[in-house]
Design an enzyme around this catalytic site. Sequence first.
Site, PDB file in Angstrom:
ATOM      1  CG  PHE A 154      -1.528   1.277   1.702  1.00 34.72           C
ATOM      2  CD1 PHE A 154      -2.011   2.090   0.904  1.00 34.72           C
ATOM      3  CD2 PHE A 154      -1.231   1.601   3.124  1.00 34.72           C
ATOM      4  CE1 PHE A 154      -2.439   3.525   1.291  1.00 34.72           C
ATOM      5  CE2 PHE A 154      -2.066   2.867   3.447  1.00 34.72           C
ATOM      6  CZ  PHE A 154      -2.282   3.800   2.530  1.00 34.72           C
ATOM      7  CG  ASN A 201       7.438 -11.675  -0.112  1.00 34.95           C
ATOM      8  OD1 ASN A 201       6.643 -10.881   0.145  1.00 34.95           O
ATOM      9  ND2 ASN A 201       7.647 -12.533   0.960  1.00 34.95           N
ATOM     10  CE1 TYR A 235       3.816  -4.194  11.321  1.00 35.77           C
ATOM     11  CE2 TYR A 235       3.132  -2.921  13.224  1.00 35.77           C
ATOM     12  CZ  TYR A 235       3.232  -3.201  11.873  1.00 35.77           C
ATOM     13  OH  TYR A 235       3.248  -2.291  11.190  1.00 35.77           O
ATOM     14  CE1 TYR A 286      23.303  -4.213  11.608  1.00 38.11           C
ATOM     15  CE2 TYR A 286      24.781  -3.629   9.831  1.00 38.11           C
ATOM     16  CZ  TYR A 286      24.126  -4.525  10.457  1.00 38.11           C
ATOM     17  OH  TYR A 286      24.282  -5.583  10.279  1.00 38.11           O
ATOM     18  NE  ARG A 345      -3.332  -1.995   7.071  1.00 36.09           N
ATOM     19  CZ  ARG A 345      -2.201  -1.621   6.373  1.00 36.09           C
ATOM     20  NH1 ARG A 345      -1.308  -1.095   7.124  1.00 36.09           N
ATOM     21  NH2 ARG A 345      -1.658  -2.213   5.204  1.00 36.09           N
TER      22      ARG A 345
HETATM   23  P1  NAD Z   1       1.565  -3.693   3.177  1.00 39.02           P
HETATM   24  O1  NAD Z   1       1.208  -5.084   3.710  1.00 39.02           O
HETATM   25  O2  NAD Z   1       0.313  -2.953   2.131  1.00 39.02           O
HETATM   26  O3  NAD Z   1       2.933  -3.899   2.419  1.00 39.02           O
HETATM   27  C1  NAD Z   1       3.885  -4.479   2.832  1.00 39.02           C
HETATM   28  C2  NAD Z   1       4.536  -5.085   1.379  1.00 39.02           C
HETATM   29  O4  NAD Z   1       5.672  -5.851   1.916  1.00 39.02           O
HETATM   30  C3  NAD Z   1       3.650  -6.111   0.561  1.00 39.02           C
HETATM   31  O5  NAD Z   1       3.703  -5.727  -0.778  1.00 39.02           O
HETATM   32  C4  NAD Z   1       4.316  -7.371   0.941  1.00 39.02           C
HETATM   33  O6  NAD Z   1       3.928  -8.216  -0.005  1.00 39.02           O
HETATM   34  C5  NAD Z   1       5.668  -6.959   1.138  1.00 39.02           C
HETATM   35  N1  NAD Z   1       6.260  -8.023   1.895  1.00 39.02           N
HETATM   36  C6  NAD Z   1       6.073  -8.598   3.103  1.00 39.02           C
HETATM   37  N2  NAD Z   1       6.832  -9.549   3.495  1.00 39.02           N
HETATM   38  C7  NAD Z   1       7.942  -9.590   2.757  1.00 39.02           C
HETATM   39  C8  NAD Z   1       9.278  -9.986   2.608  1.00 39.02           C
HETATM   40  N3  NAD Z   1       9.542 -10.941   3.425  1.00 39.02           N
HETATM   41  N4  NAD Z   1      10.074  -9.784   1.385  1.00 39.02           N
HETATM   42  C9  NAD Z   1       9.638  -8.923   0.637  1.00 39.02           C
HETATM   43  N5  NAD Z   1       8.535  -8.309   0.587  1.00 39.02           N
HETATM   44  C10 NAD Z   1       7.646  -8.384   1.674  1.00 39.02           C
HETATM   45  O7  NAD Z   1       1.639  -2.723   4.369  1.00 39.02           O
HETATM   46  P2  NAD Z   1       1.831  -1.152   4.239  1.00 39.02           P
HETATM   47  O8  NAD Z   1       0.659  -0.515   4.876  1.00 39.02           O
HETATM   48  O9  NAD Z   1       2.227  -0.709   2.850  1.00 39.02           O
HETATM   49  O10 NAD Z   1       2.942  -0.968   5.091  1.00 39.02           O
HETATM   50  C11 NAD Z   1       4.283  -0.737   4.731  1.00 39.02           C
HETATM   51  C12 NAD Z   1       5.300  -0.461   5.661  1.00 39.02           C
HETATM   52  O11 NAD Z   1       5.053   0.755   6.615  1.00 39.02           O
HETATM   53  C13 NAD Z   1       5.476  -1.865   6.734  1.00 39.02           C
HETATM   54  O12 NAD Z   1       6.686  -2.039   7.262  1.00 39.02           O
HETATM   55  C14 NAD Z   1       4.683  -1.358   7.841  1.00 39.02           C
HETATM   56  O13 NAD Z   1       4.933  -1.825   8.994  1.00 39.02           O
HETATM   57  C15 NAD Z   1       4.780   0.353   7.928  1.00 39.02           C
HETATM   58  N6  NAD Z   1       3.662   0.923   8.602  1.00 39.02           N
HETATM   59  C16 NAD Z   1       2.548   1.091   8.066  1.00 39.02           C
HETATM   60  C17 NAD Z   1       1.616   1.657   8.610  1.00 39.02           C
HETATM   61  C18 NAD Z   1       0.219   1.868   7.962  1.00 39.02           C
HETATM   62  O14 NAD Z   1      -0.802   2.568   8.571  1.00 39.02           O
HETATM   63  N7  NAD Z   1       0.049   1.586   6.810  1.00 39.02           N
HETATM   64  C19 NAD Z   1       1.555   2.239  10.097  1.00 39.02           C
HETATM   65  C20 NAD Z   1       2.830   1.978  10.525  1.00 39.02           C
HETATM   66  C21 NAD Z   1       3.784   1.305   9.912  1.00 39.02           C
HETATM   67  N1  UDP Z   2     -11.199  -2.215  13.758  1.00 36.19           N
HETATM   68  C1  UDP Z   2     -12.578  -2.023  13.950  1.00 36.19           C
HETATM   69  N2  UDP Z   2     -13.056  -2.763  12.617  1.00 36.19           N
HETATM   70  C2  UDP Z   2     -12.384  -3.478  11.617  1.00 36.19           C
HETATM   71  C3  UDP Z   2     -11.085  -3.388  11.706  1.00 36.19           C
HETATM   72  C4  UDP Z   2     -10.528  -2.636  12.858  1.00 36.19           C
HETATM   73  O1  UDP Z   2     -13.293  -1.725  14.581  1.00 36.19           O
HETATM   74  O2  UDP Z   2     -13.041  -3.857  10.846  1.00 36.19           O
HETATM   75  C5  UDP Z   2     -10.509  -1.507  15.000  1.00 36.19           C
HETATM   76  C6  UDP Z   2      -9.446  -2.190  15.629  1.00 36.19           C
HETATM   77  O3  UDP Z   2      -9.841  -2.990  16.730  1.00 36.19           O
HETATM   78  C7  UDP Z   2      -8.649  -0.967  16.194  1.00 36.19           C
HETATM   79  C8  UDP Z   2      -8.697   0.068  15.036  1.00 36.19           C
HETATM   80  O4  UDP Z   2     -10.033  -0.140  14.454  1.00 36.19           O
HETATM   81  O5  UDP Z   2      -9.314  -0.729  17.207  1.00 36.19           O
HETATM   82  C9  UDP Z   2      -7.659   0.190  13.935  1.00 36.19           C
HETATM   83  O6  UDP Z   2      -7.387  -1.260  13.589  1.00 36.19           O
HETATM   84  P1  UDP Z   2      -6.411  -1.411  12.195  1.00 36.19           P
HETATM   85  O7  UDP Z   2      -6.378  -2.737  12.373  1.00 36.19           O
HETATM   86  O8  UDP Z   2      -6.852  -0.432  11.332  1.00 36.19           O
HETATM   87  O9  UDP Z   2      -5.053  -0.729  13.043  1.00 36.19           O
HETATM   88  P2  UDP Z   2      -4.222  -0.709  14.112  1.00 36.19           P
HETATM   89  O10 UDP Z   2      -4.952  -1.644  15.246  1.00 36.19           O
HETATM   90  O11 UDP Z   2      -3.154  -1.662  13.923  1.00 36.19           O
HETATM   91  O12 UDP Z   2      -4.040   0.696  14.622  1.00 36.19           O
END
Ligand code: NAD
Ligand code: UDP
Length: 324
Positions: A12, A33, A144, A158, A185
């Site tokens: 995403f 992947n 996580y 590092y 989510r």
């Molecule tokens: P996402 O799941 O949409 O994207 C993660 C991507 O990583 C996917 O394309 C998946 O195929 C790839 N991936 C997973 N494991 C892999 C591996 N072992 N090798 C190669 N590719 C791999 O998630 P996102 O929301 O885009 O999140 C991206 C990053 O940002 C993550 O590290 C996540 O922890 C961090 N992050 C996101 C949010 C959010 O709200 N979206 C919040 C906090 C942190």
């Molecule tokens: N949540 C919800 N309905 C859903 C999915 C999530 O009420 O269909 C709630 C979840 O329990 C959390 C908040 O929404 O309190 C945010 O959840 P999300 O999985 O988006 O992110 P995170 O918990 O990692 O912040």
Amino acid sequence: MGRVLVTGGAGFIGANLCASLLAEGHEVTCLDNFSTSTRDKIAHLERHSRFQLLIGDVRNPIRVDADRIYNLACPASPPKYQADPVYTTETSVLGAINVLEMARRTGATVLQASTSEIYGEPAISPQIEDYRGNVNSWGPRACYDEGKRCAEALFFDYRQKYRVDVRVARIFNTYGPMMEPDDGRVVSNLLVQALRGDALTIYGDGSQTRSFCFVDDLVAGLRRLMERPGLPTPVNLGNPAEITILRIAQAVCGVVGTSPEIRFEPLPVDDPTRRRPDIGLARRHLEWEPKVSLEEGLRATAEYFRMRLLQSGALVAPLAEAAE
Ligand code: NAD
Ligand code: UDP
């Protein structure tokens, strides 16, 4: 212009980041992947001459020609990262070591996508970077949270030991186009449910809070952080506007123009009761703050999901629209 590696570039945030880097003339290599994304979604990126896809796993050593690395690879949705918790921890920890080793060898600058989950169930609000958090080390979210905490430790080790040029962004809840409809989510669940006319799922009583940042704002913050040297600490990136989950459901209904029933489901174990970033450091050091309002962001995201659902046949266009 630079050569940039984005691990998790098909995800995403990654797909939005790759598009933004390409638009500004960079050469982009995406390593992914497809464990939580689909190749279809990045077809538009693959048509670009400066885009290269490497199908691979960050748990393995990485050799790519790049001067900047964004390390985003990791499942991020609770149901996805909990489905295989050992894989999640391995991806965070081994992935961090592999990008850091690459940076140590090549001199590349490397940015880690860390998370507000570092703070766990926070005892203070808003959360400032100095706050050390309140994380359960053995609950369902531990794979996580602790994986990401260990990755942060590795980044600063590092930096200290090998002088690797690092950046650490603590990302708070982000939403927007390019999320998968089955991501799990809250914003994607509620929007897809509302568009399909299904009941909206609220976990617990919906009084828990989050602070939602539109992905364009987040990508701008990540890029600003990458280009600004000299911050020897993690930086919060997120939108400080805090909202309850019940209110986000109401906002989704307003944007989609429906009022489906609400189905209350049990609150997942260790689900944080509140979350809100203090972004003072990002404001001062990066001169960055979010610009997109919740309504504007939800509208853009609803439109994206509407198109995705129509394309997949999961939503049927109204007759008048189908005839156009
Ligand atoms: P996402 O799941 O949409 O994207 C993660 C991507 O990583 C996917 O394309 C998946 O195929 C790839 N991936 C997973 N494991 C892999 C591996 N072992 N090798 C190669 N590719 C791999 O998630 P996102 O929301 O885009 O999140 C991206 C990053 O940002 C993550 O590290 C996540 O922890 C961090 N992050 C996101 C949010 C959010 O709200 N979206 C919040 C906090 C942190
Ligand atoms: N949540 C919800 N309905 C859903 C999915 C999530 O009420 O269909 C709630 C979840 O329990 C959390 C908040 O929404 O309190 C945010 O959840 P999300 O999985 O988006 O992110 P995170 O918990 O990692 O912040």
